[in-house]
Every structure is written in structure tokens, then in C-alpha cells.
Write a protein that holds these residues in place. Sequence first.
Motif: not given
Length: 264
Positions: A148-174
Motif C-alpha cells: 500500500x505505502x510505496x516510495x517514489x525515487x525521482x532523479x537522473x542518477x544511481x539509486x540502490x534498493x534491496x530485495x529479500x532472497x532472489x531478485x526477479x525482473x519482469x518486462x510487461x508489454x501490456x
Amino acid sequence: MSRRCHEVDYEIIGHSMQLVEVELDPNETVVAEAGAMNYLEQDISFEAKMGDGSEPESGFFGKLMGAGKRALTGESIFMTHFTNQGNQKRKVAFAAPYPGTILAIDLAEYGGELICQKDSFLAAALGTRVTMKFNRRLGTGFFGGEGFILQSLQGDGMAFIHAGGTLVKKELRGETLRVDTGCLVGFTPGIDYDIERAGSLKSMVFGGEGLFLATLKGHGTVWLQSLPFSRMADRIIAHAPSAGGSDRGEGSVLGGIGRMLDGR
């Protein structure tokens, strides 16, 4: 075109329990959540400040409003600013308090914004705006849990976030992707986020997958985590004898009796 954020170099160290080592040029600064720092080299000073430093001209009341949003969500109202005060490159390292994977994001490559779980943010280059983002839908507010409560990171530089366990990347195209609300790490603009009921009443009560699922649809990138901290904490508490959980014996034939004899 000039950059708004400081340009920082970095190295991610480790595999299952990672940390990120950020290299700062003289006078460069990185901002981080309170308590995320592991170590820092000489010449790097640090100071707790109200706000992320992205809008130095906002004044006291502007910073106070931003701090108030963070306080309402249980976050610290202060962020720590690490600055290289020397005349050569120095390093500072950050890590999350539980096992997982660190994701390094160049915000400029993703439209200048990333929306992520409020507890996943570790650090970012000075100039990155870190704000709380409340989902606009009433249903999400009541049932979204971690999502429910999310964070918005805005800018044009590097940001570092943490994921528990294994990280999975998904590309959605509709397409539409349904996930456990706690398994969501972050997503890019163009992804619509909502909450839906997890199947039939029978599935909701006996399925063991939670009452509601997060639905993500649109065009963009979504990052997921295999082990949300809440899920890991629930398992630990459920099997902790001191909290009334079940006792598995910890590999001993005697189990709890052995601990009583040993004085524990």
C-alpha cells in the motif's frame, strides 16, 4: 544537458547477502536510510538531515512536510548524508539488515522515476528525490499490506534498493502480472498497480496465499523478490519456542528437554 544528481561509481559485493560499495569523488554526496551504512573510509563525513537534499531551497516547512509523511509510515524522519571531504576518491558501503539482493538502478534509464516498496530503499546519489507514494485506490489502502505505502525515487542518477532472497525482473508489454503484495520490490512508470481478491472464498481462507494479490499491468519493468522480510519473520516467529511457536528440536533428540537440562 546537465545532470541533477551527483554521478557516483559503485560495486556490488557478495552473492546472497550483498552490500554496495559507493565510490565518491571529492565533494560528492550519497544519501541513505538511517542505519544502512556498513563502513566508510577516511575523509567521508556523515550528517543526519531532515530530507533527501534534493530541494535545498524548499526551506524548513517544506522539509517538515516531507518528514511528516515519512513519520506517518513508520520511517525515520532523518536521512544520512555521506560526503567526501577529501581530495581523492573514497568509499562508503551500505547493506540491508536481512539476506537478499541489491539492485542498482540508473534512474535516467527508466524515465527518471522508480516506484518501490517503502522498506527497500538503501541509498541514492545526492539530488534524488525520495518521497512516499500512497496508492490512490481505497481497496489497496485497506488490503494492500506491504504494497500500500510505496516510495517514489525521482532523479537522473544511481539509486540502490534491496530485495529479500532472489531478485526477479519482469518486462510487461501490456500483460497483467499478479503477485503476492509482499513480493513486489519496484516498478517503472507506465505500470498500473492495484489489489484484487485472491480467487474464491475457499481459496482465500484455505489456500495459504493471502486474501489479496497485487495486480500489475501496462508497459514497463517490474522487479520481484522471492523472500519478503515479513514472510521470513512470520516463519521465525512461528517456530520460536519463546514466542509460543512449535519446537523442532534444533537437531537434538531431546529438543526442549535438552535445553532445560542445559539451563537455557
